[in-house]
Design a protein around this motif. Structure first.
Motif, PDB file in Angstrom:
ATOM      1  N   LYS A 450     -18.662  79.329 -58.831  1.00 13.61           N
ATOM      2  CA  LYS A 450     -18.856  80.519 -58.089  1.00 13.61           C
ATOM      3  C   LYS A 450     -17.917  80.562 -56.664  1.00 13.61           C
ATOM      4  O   LYS A 450     -17.762  81.663 -56.059  1.00 13.61           O
ATOM      5  N   GLN A 451     -17.582  79.401 -56.256  1.00 14.24           N
ATOM      6  CA  GLN A 451     -16.896  79.361 -55.113  1.00 14.24           C
ATOM      7  C   GLN A 451     -15.256  79.823 -55.247  1.00 14.24           C
ATOM      8  O   GLN A 451     -14.388  80.236 -54.519  1.00 14.24           O
ATOM      9  N   LEU A 452     -14.855  78.999 -56.388  1.00 21.71           N
ATOM     10  CA  LEU A 452     -13.260  79.107 -56.552  1.00 21.71           C
ATOM     11  C   LEU A 452     -12.869  80.091 -57.762  1.00 21.71           C
ATOM     12  O   LEU A 452     -11.684  80.719 -57.895  1.00 21.71           O
ATOM     13  N   GLY A 453     -13.977  80.582 -58.533  1.00 19.76           N
ATOM     14  CA  GLY A 453     -13.669  81.457 -59.505  1.00 19.76           C
ATOM     15  C   GLY A 453     -13.300  80.707 -60.829  1.00 19.76           C
ATOM     16  O   GLY A 453     -12.514  81.114 -61.819  1.00 19.76           O
ATOM     17  N   TYR A 454     -13.221  79.388 -60.650  1.00 19.10           N
ATOM     18  CA  TYR A 454     -13.151  78.322 -61.696  1.00 19.10           C
ATOM     19  C   TYR A 454     -13.622  76.888 -61.593  1.00 19.10           C
ATOM     20  O   TYR A 454     -14.124  76.797 -60.548  1.00 19.10           O
ATOM     21  N   ILE A 455     -13.723  76.254 -62.417  1.00 20.46           N
ATOM     22  CA  ILE A 455     -14.417  74.743 -62.419  1.00 20.46           C
ATOM     23  C   ILE A 455     -12.976  73.773 -62.155  1.00 20.46           C
ATOM     24  O   ILE A 455     -12.281  73.674 -63.272  1.00 20.46           O
ATOM     25  N   PRO A 456     -13.090  73.261 -61.257  1.00 18.80           N
ATOM     26  CA  PRO A 456     -11.970  71.958 -61.097  1.00 18.80           C
ATOM     27  C   PRO A 456     -12.066  70.860 -61.793  1.00 18.80           C
ATOM     28  O   PRO A 456     -13.013  70.155 -61.968  1.00 18.80           O
ATOM     29  N   THR A 457     -10.835  70.498 -62.468  1.00 23.13           N
ATOM     30  CA  THR A 457     -10.666  69.414 -63.532  1.00 23.13           C
ATOM     31  C   THR A 457     -11.084  68.207 -62.753  1.00 23.13           C
ATOM     32  O   THR A 457     -11.479  67.090 -63.140  1.00 23.13           O
ATOM     33  N   ASP A 458     -10.825  68.040 -61.472  1.00 25.95           N
ATOM     34  CA  ASP A 458     -10.859  66.706 -60.545  1.00 25.95           C
ATOM     35  C   ASP A 458     -12.421  66.572 -60.259  1.00 25.95           C
ATOM     36  O   ASP A 458     -12.788  65.706 -59.518  1.00 25.95           O
ATOM     37  N   LYS A 459     -13.278  67.601 -60.699  1.00 29.80           N
ATOM     38  CA  LYS A 459     -14.787  67.675 -60.076  1.00 29.80           C
ATOM     39  C   LYS A 459     -15.801  67.360 -61.141  1.00 29.80           C
ATOM     40  O   LYS A 459     -16.586  66.766 -61.029  1.00 29.80           O
ATOM     41  N   THR A 460     -15.200  68.229 -62.053  1.00 30.19           N
ATOM     42  CA  THR A 460     -16.116  68.198 -63.391  1.00 30.19           C
ATOM     43  C   THR A 460     -15.597  68.101 -64.522  1.00 30.19           C
ATOM     44  O   THR A 460     -14.372  68.655 -64.885  1.00 30.19           O
ATOM     45  N   ASP A 461     -16.416  67.331 -65.611  1.00 30.21           N
ATOM     46  CA  ASP A 461     -15.553  67.016 -66.721  1.00 30.21           C
ATOM     47  C   ASP A 461     -15.416  68.327 -67.666  1.00 30.21           C
ATOM     48  O   ASP A 461     -16.443  69.427 -67.437  1.00 30.21           O
ATOM     49  N   GLU A 462     -14.548  68.387 -68.494  1.00 31.59           N
ATOM     50  CA  GLU A 462     -14.542  69.440 -69.471  1.00 31.59           C
ATOM     51  C   GLU A 462     -14.393  70.836 -68.779  1.00 31.59           C
ATOM     52  O   GLU A 462     -14.687  71.802 -69.339  1.00 31.59           O
ATOM     53  N   ALA A 463     -13.529  70.929 -67.493  1.00 28.19           N
ATOM     54  CA  ALA A 463     -13.955  72.029 -66.827  1.00 28.19           C
ATOM     55  C   ALA A 463     -13.002  73.228 -67.274  1.00 28.19           C
ATOM     56  O   ALA A 463     -13.808  74.231 -66.943  1.00 28.19           O
ATOM     57  N   ALA A 464     -12.033  72.940 -67.747  1.00 26.83           N
ATOM     58  CA  ALA A 464     -11.112  74.086 -68.340  1.00 26.83           C
ATOM     59  C   ALA A 464     -12.013  74.947 -69.284  1.00 26.83           C
ATOM     60  O   ALA A 464     -12.170  76.184 -69.282  1.00 26.83           O
ATOM     61  N   SER A 465     -12.292  74.216 -70.239  1.00 25.99           N
ATOM     62  CA  SER A 465     -13.267  74.841 -71.416  1.00 25.99           C
ATOM     63  C   SER A 465     -14.495  75.580 -70.655  1.00 25.99           C
ATOM     64  O   SER A 465     -14.978  76.559 -71.287  1.00 25.99           O
ATOM     65  N   GLN A 466     -15.072  74.877 -69.934  1.00 27.37           N
ATOM     66  CA  GLN A 466     -16.553  75.496 -69.355  1.00 27.37           C
ATOM     67  C   GLN A 466     -16.065  76.710 -68.482  1.00 27.37           C
ATOM     68  O   GLN A 466     -16.843  77.680 -68.633  1.00 27.37           O
ATOM     69  N   THR A 467     -15.014  76.711 -67.641  1.00 29.22           N
ATOM     70  CA  THR A 467     -14.433  77.981 -67.051  1.00 29.22           C
ATOM     71  C   THR A 467     -14.551  79.079 -67.955  1.00 29.22           C
ATOM     72  O   THR A 467     -15.171  80.263 -67.774  1.00 29.22           O
ATOM     73  N   LEU A 468     -13.728  78.961 -69.224  1.00 28.98           N
ATOM     74  CA  LEU A 468     -13.625  80.017 -70.235  1.00 28.98           C
ATOM     75  C   LEU A 468     -14.851  80.302 -70.905  1.00 28.98           C
ATOM     76  O   LEU A 468     -15.056  81.613 -71.024  1.00 28.98           O
ATOM     77  N   GLU A 469     -15.653  79.454 -71.372  1.00 25.51           N
ATOM     78  CA  GLU A 469     -16.899  79.837 -71.963  1.00 25.51           C
ATOM     79  C   GLU A 469     -17.966  80.310 -71.147  1.00 25.51           C
ATOM     80  O   GLU A 469     -18.608  81.250 -71.402  1.00 25.51           O
ATOM     81  N   ASP A 470     -18.027  79.867 -69.775  1.00 28.61           N
ATOM     82  CA  ASP A 470     -18.886  80.499 -68.871  1.00 28.61           C
ATOM     83  C   ASP A 470     -18.408  82.033 -68.566  1.00 28.61           C
ATOM     84  O   ASP A 470     -19.186  82.878 -68.371  1.00 28.61           O
ATOM     85  N   SER A 471     -17.264  82.266 -68.560  1.00 30.52           N
ATOM     86  CA  SER A 471     -16.740  83.644 -68.471  1.00 30.52           C
ATOM     87  C   SER A 471     -17.325  84.450 -69.488  1.00 30.52           C
ATOM     88  O   SER A 471     -17.816  85.618 -69.309  1.00 30.52           O
ATOM     89  N   TYR A 472     -17.242  84.106 -70.766  1.00 33.16           N
ATOM     90  CA  TYR A 472     -17.674  84.593 -71.734  1.00 33.16           C
ATOM     91  C   TYR A 472     -19.498  85.087 -71.588  1.00 33.16           C
ATOM     92  O   TYR A 472     -20.135  86.218 -71.743  1.00 33.16           O
TER      93      TYR A 472
END
Length: 735
Positions: A450-472
């Motif tokens: 919500k803050q950045l428009g993506y989930i950062p990999t240094d904060k949350t595991d599997e962040a890149a996949s989560q960002t893309l699937e959350d977008s869907y």
């Protein structure tokens, strides 16, 4: 290798159930391992019955084709190899000395003596010098009837295993009623969710038609206490003993009531015939022409697999909730492998079992009201397995397709919470895969999203996949808002659904995780090691696996890549580089993506190639976990010639139909037929198409066109054509 006794005389049989081979997917082979079991059960049955060749647990199923011994017959609720069982009960026929441990009681068998069908299982068990025990079973939705024919040379025994060592189960005997009752409180994956559920139990009532000579318990009063808790009944030699088993998650009394309702008599054949009729009613809705016997085995087994899950979890107007540990009135389902099944399995159920969809969505909404969230993977409670909140997709798809038998306002509350409320401790946890005893994960990293428009990999595991699937999932929430005329919410979530574009790295032409300071994360695979998964941000894959994962935004991805030609060229690299891994779900839609880029002939060739390579009509014939029907649903859609790349859109991308004709009988009494003139293994390319006699020039059909019935006709050929190549998807506007 159809050398099994279950398929003797197959060609002479005419009903669809004859073609089902429940052993497909039960053997680890060079192709892969499907993790399936030869279940005797109804469609969506609450309890499934299978021979037990090993003690099941998380990562181990009850039956494996390569095993040579059977230690019992289990009423199981385990839905997939990487999930656990819960509330199970095992029935064991035996002669000679009492042996209650799994290792000591197992008996040899051969596949030649097995007969496996959805409605019936039979096997001969080698009892050594004492002779042979014939075991048979059939089932109803919550119950089973087993028949054991014992040799004449030794005292017969039927053991009921209530639980395993270290599990405080219970069994008791009632000689006057010829009955063993008890419960099993075991939940193998209880450590994965937030709830302890002290009231949870799997209850059972076991009744015998013949009068036992003796009945006793063990592990509580006459055998060493460290052995499993259970009971047994002994009989005179040479008898055929019939056993009825009722199961429940409500109470022993409810298990007995389920028995009385579903198995009031002892007519084994009548129960089997009724179960066979239930399966044929569903299976026969598919009719295929131009298919070999082996092809029909693959297809009808795939239908069987798609109709096992989600499983019913209610008992005639009441159900136990594994979210608030309480009995409720209503209908319920469980075993939703949503990260897998939202892609095609759920869409297949809207065609094959539309009468179940309202109840299945209602069950998810009940979970929301009782536990606080719709679940990702209930088994039967929260397990926090996999990522994103794809129940949003199931809700959006049901609304898009006109299902109205659930509370849409509650549905909005549920999807809105998924999209807007971070889980407890969101910024203090990494949300590791299968992290134990965590709060419900929901959309891990949502605070950052919500803050950045993506989930950062240094904060949350599997962040890149989560960002893309959350977008869907945001796109799905937008569709729910639109249907409910929440215009501002629709615009908000539609715009936020374009967050996937924030991860496109033009330097490599792929999606790429980002760190919290906006820098690109290292490229890597989630499967390399734990550290690499954390820094690269992928779930069971890598950048190649996930770049095309925004199912709703292929037009946006195409624009980012520089147009259709570049999009297709990148897909060429994806396939030629060996990045398409069909045994895992994120790759399932990739073969259909050339439709979007104006090269549908490549989709036609690719999906036929995948189907031929990844599926076989033998026990080792699935390349990867069936995952509650998703692998099988992919094959069924591909055989029909279309696939739901974005399942909540109500649109299906056209591939290459595999047979001369497939017809699907719909619930509205209409028939949708796919015809493919000149079809063959070589003639995979569409030359032209018509829908109900009118030209079809785009590689897309819709839910409404299917529901209207009629005929989709293709003319096939050996060489690629330009058919459908002018179509392009519409770009989602960010305004």
């Amino acid at each position: 290798m159809l050398t099994l006794g279950s398929f003797s005389g197959l060609a002479a049989q005419s009903d669809a159930a004859s073609y089902v081979n429940p052993l497909i997917g039960t053997q680890r082979s060079a192709l892969g391992y499907g993790g399936t079991m030869p279940f005797v059960t109804t469609p969506f049955g609450m309890t499934s019955w299978t021979p037990q060749t090993r003690q099941n647990k998380i990562s181990v199923t009850s039956y494996n084709f390569d095993d040579t011994t059977i230690s019992g017959f289990i009423g199981t609720h385990q839905p997939a190899i990487w999930m656990g069982d819960y509330g199970y009960v095992t029935v064991i026929p035996q002669v000679g000395q009492l042996r209650v441990t799994p290792e000591s009681r197992k008996l040899s068998y051969s596949h030649g003596s097995e007969k496996t069908r959805p409605d019936y299982y039979r096997v001969l068990l080698d009892a050594g010098a004492d002779g042979t025990i014939q075991a048979e079973m059939t089932a109803t939705e919550r119950c089973s009837i087993l028949r054991f024919t014992f040799p004449r040379t030794a005292e017969a025994r039927v053991i009921v295993e209530a639980s395993r060592p270290g599990i405080e189960g219970m069994a008791s005997v009632n000689p006057e009623m010829r009955e063993i009752t008890g419960y099993n409180p075991h939940r193998m994956d209880a450590h994965l969710g937030p709830f302890t559920l002290p009231k949870f139990k799997g209850y059972f009532v076991v009744q015998f038609q013949q009068t036992p000579a003796d009945m006793k318990t063990y592990g509580m009063d006459n055998v060493k206490a460290e052995l499993s808790h259970g009971a047994y009944a002994e009989f005179k030699p040479g008898q055929t003993i019939q056993v009825r088993v009722g199961t429940s998650f409500v109470s022993i009394e409810q298990a007995r009531a389920n028995l009385q309702r579903e198995l009031s008599g002892w007519n084994f054949q009548a129960v089997q015939e009724n179960l066979r009729a239930k399966w044929n009613d569903k299976l026969s809705r598919f009719q295929v022409s131009g298919a070999t016997e082996r092809d029909k085995t693959q297809l009808y087994t795939a239908v069987y697999h798609t109709l096992l899950y989600p499983r019913i979890f209610s008992e005639y107007g009441k159900y136990y909730s594994a979210f608030d540990d309480t009995i409720h009135s209503g209908e319920s389902y469980t075993a939703y492998s949503i990260w897998d099944t939202f892609r095609a399995e759920n869409s297949m159920l809207t065609l094959l079992a539309p009468e179940r969809i309202d109840g299945m969505i209602t069950a998810l909404l009940q979970n929301f009201k009782e536990g606080g969230w719709m679940p990702k993977w209930p088994n039967p409670s929260y397990t926090n397995i996999m990522i994103a909140t794809h129940a949003d997709s199931l809700v959006a798809e049901a609304i898009r397709k006109g299902f109205r038998g659930f509370d849409r306002q509650v549905a909005w509350q549920a999807v809105y919470k998924d999209a807007m409320t971070p889980p407890d401790g969101d910024t203090t946890r990494r949300w590791l895969d299968r992290e134990e005893h965590t709060p419900y994960e929901a959309r891990a990293g949502l605070t950052y999203y919500k803050q950045l428009g993506y989930i950062p990999t240094d904060k949350t595991d599997e962040a890149a996949s989560q960002t893309l699937e959350d977008s869907y999932d945001d796109w799905c929430v937008a569709q729910v808002a639109k249907a409910l005329r929440r215009t501002d919410d629709y615009r908000f979530f539609l715009k936020r659904s374009l967050n996937d574009r924030n991860l496109y790295n033009p330097a490599i032409g792929l999606m790429n995780g980002k760190t919290s300071d906006g820098k690109w994360a290292p490229i890597g695979s989630s499967t390399d090691n734990n550290r690499n998964r954390s820094v690269s941000g992928w779930t069971e894959g890598d950048a190649w696996v996930y770049t095309w994962s925004p199912l709703h935004d292929q037009a946006g991805l195409m624009q980012l890549m520089g147009g259709a030609e570049a999009y297709d060229a990148k897909l060429d690299q994806h396939f030629s580089g060996g990045h398409n891994v069909h045994n895992n779900e994120p790759s399932h839609h990739y073969g259909y993506l050339y439709d979007f880029g104006g090269q549908p002939w490549k989709t036609q060739a690719m999906v036929r190639k995948i189907a031929a390579k990844e599926y076989q009509a033998n026990p080792g014939g699935l390349d990867g976990d069936d995952d509650c029907g998703q692998m099988s649903a992919w094959l069924l859609f591909t055989a029909m010639g279309f696939y739901p790349v974005n399942p909540a859109s109500g649109e299906y991308m056209i591939g290459s139909p595999m047979y001369q004709q497939i017809s699907l009988s719909l619930a509205n009494r209409k028939t949708f037929r796919v015809e493919a003139s000149n079809n063959s293994a070589e003639n995979v390319y569409i030359q032209s198409a018509t829908l109900n006699g009118k030209p079809l020039d785009i590689p897309v059909i819709t839910w409404e066109q299917i529901q209207a019935g009629g005929t989709l006709h293709f003319v096939m050929g050996r060489k690629p054509s330009e058919w459908g190549s002018k179509w392009r998807p519409a770009l989602i506007s960010s305004n």
